[in-house]
Write a protein that holds these residues in place. Structure first.
Motif, PDB file in Angstrom:
ATOM      1  N   LEU A 215       0.820  -1.213   0.000  1.00 17.68           N
ATOM      2  CA  LEU A 215       0.000   0.000   0.000  1.00 17.68           C
ATOM      3  C   LEU A 215       0.849   1.257   0.000  1.00 17.68           C
ATOM      4  O   LEU A 215       0.434   2.285  -0.539  1.00 17.68           O
ATOM      5  CB  LEU A 215      -0.927   0.003   1.231  1.00 17.68           C
ATOM      6  N   ALA A 216       2.024   1.184   0.606  1.00 19.76           N
ATOM      7  CA  ALA A 216       2.880   2.370   0.747  1.00 19.76           C
ATOM      8  C   ALA A 216       4.332   1.973   0.494  1.00 19.76           C
ATOM      9  O   ALA A 216       5.100   1.728   1.431  1.00 19.76           O
ATOM     10  CB  ALA A 216       2.721   2.966   2.144  1.00 19.76           C
ATOM     11  N   PRO A 217       4.745   1.901  -0.772  1.00 18.16           N
ATOM     12  CA  PRO A 217       6.102   1.426  -1.100  1.00 18.16           C
ATOM     13  C   PRO A 217       7.226   2.268  -0.515  1.00 18.16           C
ATOM     14  O   PRO A 217       8.323   1.753  -0.284  1.00 18.16           O
ATOM     15  CB  PRO A 217       6.122   1.470  -2.636  1.00 18.16           C
ATOM     16  N   ARG A 218       6.976   3.562  -0.280  1.00 20.42           N
ATOM     17  CA  ARG A 218       8.051   4.431   0.217  1.00 20.42           C
ATOM     18  C   ARG A 218       8.026   4.512   1.743  1.00 20.42           C
ATOM     19  O   ARG A 218       8.117   5.586   2.334  1.00 20.42           O
ATOM     20  CB  ARG A 218       7.945   5.815  -0.409  1.00 20.42           C
ATOM     21  N   THR A 219       7.910   3.357   2.389  1.00 20.80           N
ATOM     22  CA  THR A 219       7.941   3.310   3.845  1.00 20.80           C
ATOM     23  C   THR A 219       9.177   2.555   4.304  1.00 20.80           C
ATOM     24  O   THR A 219       9.607   1.589   3.681  1.00 20.80           O
ATOM     25  CB  THR A 219       6.701   2.598   4.422  1.00 20.80           C
ATOM     26  N   GLU A 220       9.725   3.023   5.396  1.00 23.31           N
ATOM     27  CA  GLU A 220      10.788   2.300   6.091  1.00 23.31           C
ATOM     28  C   GLU A 220      10.107   1.452   7.157  1.00 23.31           C
ATOM     29  O   GLU A 220       9.554   1.990   8.127  1.00 23.31           O
ATOM     30  CB  GLU A 220      11.780   3.275   6.726  1.00 23.31           C
ATOM     31  N   VAL A 221      10.109   0.142   6.974  1.00 25.64           N
ATOM     32  CA  VAL A 221       9.372  -0.754   7.863  1.00 25.64           C
ATOM     33  C   VAL A 221      10.353  -1.550   8.715  1.00 25.64           C
ATOM     34  O   VAL A 221      11.310  -2.130   8.205  1.00 25.64           O
ATOM     35  CB  VAL A 221       8.470  -1.720   7.074  1.00 25.64           C
ATOM     36  N   PHE A 222      10.073  -1.582  10.022  1.00 26.27           N
ATOM     37  CA  PHE A 222      10.829  -2.421  10.945  1.00 26.27           C
ATOM     38  C   PHE A 222       9.840  -3.310  11.677  1.00 26.27           C
ATOM     39  O   PHE A 222       8.804  -2.837  12.151  1.00 26.27           O
ATOM     40  CB  PHE A 222      11.617  -1.582  11.950  1.00 26.27           C
ATOM     41  N   VAL A 223      10.163  -4.612  11.771  1.00 29.21           N
ATOM     42  CA  VAL A 223       9.303  -5.559  12.481  1.00 29.21           C
ATOM     43  C   VAL A 223       9.904  -5.818  13.851  1.00 29.21           C
ATOM     44  O   VAL A 223      10.955  -6.450  13.976  1.00 29.21           O
ATOM     45  CB  VAL A 223       9.145  -6.879  11.702  1.00 29.21           C
ATOM     46  N   GLU A 224       9.257  -5.308  14.867  1.00 35.58           N
ATOM     47  CA  GLU A 224       9.665  -5.502  16.262  1.00 35.58           C
ATOM     48  C   GLU A 224       9.052  -6.807  16.750  1.00 35.58           C
ATOM     49  O   GLU A 224       7.841  -6.944  16.857  1.00 35.58           O
ATOM     50  CB  GLU A 224       9.170  -4.332  17.123  1.00 35.58           C
ATOM     51  N   GLY A 225       9.902  -7.806  17.023  1.00 39.58           N
ATOM     52  CA  GLY A 225       9.400  -9.139  17.325  1.00 39.58           C
ATOM     53  C   GLY A 225       9.195  -9.373  18.808  1.00 39.58           C
ATOM     54  O   GLY A 225      10.091  -9.159  19.611  1.00 39.58           O
ATOM     55  N   PHE A 226       7.981  -9.831  19.173  1.00 46.45           N
ATOM     56  CA  PHE A 226       7.744 -10.172  20.572  1.00 46.45           C
ATOM     57  C   PHE A 226       7.618 -11.678  20.791  1.00 46.45           C
ATOM     58  O   PHE A 226       7.412 -12.133  21.918  1.00 46.45           O
ATOM     59  CB  PHE A 226       6.517  -9.450  21.148  1.00 46.45           C
ATOM     60  N   ALA A 227       7.700 -12.472  19.733  1.00 42.65           N
ATOM     61  CA  ALA A 227       7.633 -13.933  19.895  1.00 42.65           C
ATOM     62  C   ALA A 227       8.694 -14.572  19.008  1.00 42.65           C
ATOM     63  O   ALA A 227       8.448 -15.564  18.343  1.00 42.65           O
ATOM     64  CB  ALA A 227       6.241 -14.442  19.534  1.00 42.65           C
ATOM     65  N   VAL A 228       9.890 -13.981  19.003  1.00 48.80           N
ATOM     66  CA  VAL A 228      10.969 -14.449  18.142  1.00 48.80           C
ATOM     67  C   VAL A 228      11.354 -15.875  18.521  1.00 48.80           C
ATOM     68  O   VAL A 228      11.463 -16.217  19.695  1.00 48.80           O
ATOM     69  CB  VAL A 228      12.184 -13.515  18.258  1.00 48.80           C
ATOM     70  N   GLY A 229      11.555 -16.717  17.507  1.00 48.79           N
ATOM     71  CA  GLY A 229      11.946 -18.091  17.758  1.00 48.79           C
ATOM     72  C   GLY A 229      10.815 -18.969  18.241  1.00 48.79           C
ATOM     73  O   GLY A 229      11.045 -20.069  18.733  1.00 48.79           O
ATOM     74  N   GLY A 230       9.584 -18.488  18.106  1.00 47.13           N
ATOM     75  CA  GLY A 230       8.441 -19.291  18.525  1.00 47.13           C
ATOM     76  C   GLY A 230       8.152 -19.213  20.003  1.00 47.13           C
ATOM     77  O   GLY A 230       7.242 -19.875  20.509  1.00 47.13           O
ATOM     78  N   VAL A 231       8.943 -18.416  20.757  1.00 46.50           N
ATOM     79  CA  VAL A 231       8.740 -18.304  22.190  1.00 46.50           C
ATOM     80  C   VAL A 231       7.358 -17.721  22.465  1.00 46.50           C
ATOM     81  O   VAL A 231       6.942 -16.735  21.865  1.00 46.50           O
ATOM     82  CB  VAL A 231       9.831 -17.400  22.819  1.00 46.50           C
ATOM     83  N   GLY A 232       6.631 -18.330  23.396  1.00 43.63           N
ATOM     84  CA  GLY A 232       5.346 -17.796  23.827  1.00 43.63           C
ATOM     85  C   GLY A 232       4.161 -18.283  23.043  1.00 43.63           C
ATOM     86  O   GLY A 232       3.026 -17.971  23.386  1.00 43.63           O
ATOM     87  N   GLY A 233       4.384 -19.060  21.979  1.00 41.32           N
ATOM     88  CA  GLY A 233       3.254 -19.578  21.230  1.00 41.32           C
ATOM     89  C   GLY A 233       2.389 -18.494  20.627  1.00 41.32           C
ATOM     90  O   GLY A 233       1.177 -18.661  20.464  1.00 41.32           O
ATOM     91  N   GLY A 234       3.012 -17.358  20.260  1.00 41.93           N
ATOM     92  CA  GLY A 234       2.250 -16.263  19.678  1.00 41.93           C
ATOM     93  C   GLY A 234       1.595 -15.363  20.702  1.00 41.93           C
ATOM     94  O   GLY A 234       0.824 -14.472  20.341  1.00 41.93           O
ATOM     95  N   GLY A 235       1.912 -15.570  21.990  1.00 36.67           N
ATOM     96  CA  GLY A 235       1.305 -14.754  23.043  1.00 36.67           C
ATOM     97  C   GLY A 235       2.349 -14.041  23.872  1.00 36.67           C
ATOM     98  O   GLY A 235       3.519 -14.445  23.933  1.00 36.67           O
ATOM     99  N   ILE A 236       1.930 -12.989  24.542  1.00 32.51           N
ATOM    100  CA  ILE A 236       2.807 -12.218  25.415  1.00 32.51           C
ATOM    101  C   ILE A 236       1.937 -11.533  26.456  1.00 32.51           C
ATOM    102  O   ILE A 236       0.788 -11.169  26.186  1.00 32.51           O
ATOM    103  CB  ILE A 236       3.634 -11.185  24.609  1.00 32.51           C
ATOM    104  N   LEU A 237       2.458 -11.391  27.659  1.00 35.15           N
ATOM    105  CA  LEU A 237       1.711 -10.734  28.716  1.00 35.15           C
ATOM    106  C   LEU A 237       1.613  -9.228  28.465  1.00 35.15           C
ATOM    107  O   LEU A 237       2.506  -8.622  27.875  1.00 35.15           O
ATOM    108  CB  LEU A 237       2.373 -10.988  30.066  1.00 35.15           C
ATOM    109  N   GLU A 238       0.530  -8.657  28.975  1.00 37.22           N
ATOM    110  CA  GLU A 238       0.376  -7.192  28.937  1.00 37.22           C
ATOM    111  C   GLU A 238       1.611  -6.485  29.486  1.00 37.22           C
ATOM    112  O   GLU A 238       2.083  -5.496  28.931  1.00 37.22           O
ATOM    113  CB  GLU A 238      -0.796  -6.785  29.835  1.00 37.22           C
TER     114      GLU A 238
END
Length: 425
Positions: A215-238
């Motif tokens: 949708l926006a090709p001229r964006t600088e995108v960074f993916v901040e990972g909260f379940a890197v390596g599969g840790v947490g099963g896709g979940g994280i505490l508040e």
């Protein structure tokens, strides 16, 4: 407890998802109902979150509780949250077996202000099923024979660069240099460490980053990972996701996409997300776009339900609201969220949810097809980023301009040149 998987596919899926999340977090996932398929919110069995100004009251009321409920005072955790604005307590074992919500109800009965203390809820990117408190996607990823993304790349020759942070499961670096997904060139993020056997939720953040870039090709995108390596099963505490959001703010984004969320006890506003907003977003020109959730109901889903977030529900290809999409206070706007096609890691994925449990899916084209409000949210995030890029406007003005293009409808139906829908107020 018996076999709670009996029922329709939605209930079975909810049970599968919840069992997987609990296993991935060493049995630290509790829910508010007997049958897991019926839960409305998930919480840590021993944590309590308290706002800094309510600490003295919480400790005083806890000290007055019958010793048969709390044999020892709550222990203040040494984790510093939001600069001390949020305090996490750990409850000792309760002799009578009271849950965290039970203890909070007793404290409130004795006079503690409602909302001063809350459970530490689980925030999750899990698909929606028959239960509650779930986010996205609505399906497990599916193979596709398509070689181009959908929505397609919208060419953009001019415009200033915009920073977007996707707070999600992490980034698949090969997708950024893959000739099959050129729209992801230059995207960066926390490596989610994929191998040939793909874990549940692998590629979720990469797929979302791809939607934003289309949708926006001229964006600088960074993916901040909260379940890197599969840790947490896709979940994280508040209490933990606010730290990831603080890390996202260090990249100085104009737009944050969060395709995750949670239901809460008594549907009270999430204390952690509210405190993050107060400390880091108030007075800042940053727009948060959040998925509305996939439970097909109107109960608040946080953070999408906050007035400072843009909550996004899902539309089908024919423009009607997807059957899985939440609505009401969590959905400020609806965008395409069914059968989105975008970047996905190559590898073998074994489905772990009913009715497809055990189905083997082989991904070898660099793309997948996926559905959920998870993927409707980055459509809106991308449109806002593009508006900033093309006009040089503030993020807030860009958000307002994009939402102003949406058409109000009690049953949103998309037209050939109409991208967004809003419900009647």
């Amino acid at each position: 407890m018996g076999d709670w998987k009996i029922g329709d596919d939605r209930r079975r899926r909810s049970t599968d998802q919840l069992r997987d999340l609990d296993r991935a977090n060493d049995g630290q996932v509790f829910w508010d109902t007997e049958a897991p398929a019926d839960f409305t919110y998930l919480f840590h069995p021993d944590h309590v979150l308290v706002g800094a100004e309510d600490v003295e009251d919480f400790e005083a009321f806890a000290a007055r509780l019958d010793k048969g409920v709390l044999a020892e005072p709550p222990r203040r955790d040494d984790v510093r949250l939001l600069g001390g604005d949020l305090v996490r307590y750990v409850l000792a074992p309760r002799p009578g077996g009271e849950s965290v919500p039970d203890v909070l109800a007793l404290l409130e009965r004795d006079g503690l202000r409602l909302g001063a203390a809350t459970p530490d809820h689980w925030v999750h990117v899990s698909p929606g099923g028959g239960g509650g408190g779930q986010a996205c996607p609505a399906t497990e990823p599916e193979e596709t024979g398509l070689t181009e993304p959908w929505p397609p790349v919208a060419p953009q020759d001019e415009g200033c660069e915009v920073k977007v942070v996707v707070v999600d499961t992490g980034w698949n670096p090969p997708s950024g240099s893959d000739g099959r997904t050129p729209w992801l060139k230059g995207v960066d993020g926390d490596d989610e460490l994929n191998g040939p056997d793909l874990r549940p939720y692998a590629g979720h953040g990469t797929f979302i980053a791809g939607v934003v870039r289309c949708l926006a090709p001229r964006t600088e995108v960074f993916v901040e990972g909260f379940a890197v390596g599969g840790v947490g099963g896709g979940g994280i505490l508040e209490s933990e996701i606010v730290g990831q959001l603080e890390e996202a703010m260090a990249h100085h984004p104009q737009v944050i996409n969060l395709s995750a969320g949670c239901r809460t006890r008594l549907d009270l506003p999430s204390l952690a997300f509210a405190r993050f907003h107060r400390r880091h977003l108030r007075g800042k020109d940053v727009v948060v776009v959040a998925a509305a959730g996939n439970d097909g109901w109107a109960a608040p889903f946080w953070p999408a339900a906050f007035d400072w977030a843009v909550g996004v529900g899902s539309l089908d290809r024919d423009g009607r609201v997807s059957s899985f999409s939440n609505y009401g206070v969590s959905a400020d706007v609806y965008a395409l969220g069914r059968n989105i096609v975008n970047a996905f890691p190559d590898g073998t994925f074994v489905c772990h949810e009913s009715p497809n449990k055990g189905d083997v899916r082989v991904f070898s084209t660099g793309l997948a097809r996926w559905s959920g409000t998870s993927f409707a949210a980055p459509v809106v995030a991308g449109l806002i980023a593009r508006q900033i890029s093309e006009t040089g406007s503030s993020a807030a003005d860009a958000r307002d301009a994009v939402l102003a293009r949406a058409v109000y409808d009690s049953d949103p139906v998309i037209g050939p040149h109409q991208e967004l829908r809003q419900p009647y107020a």
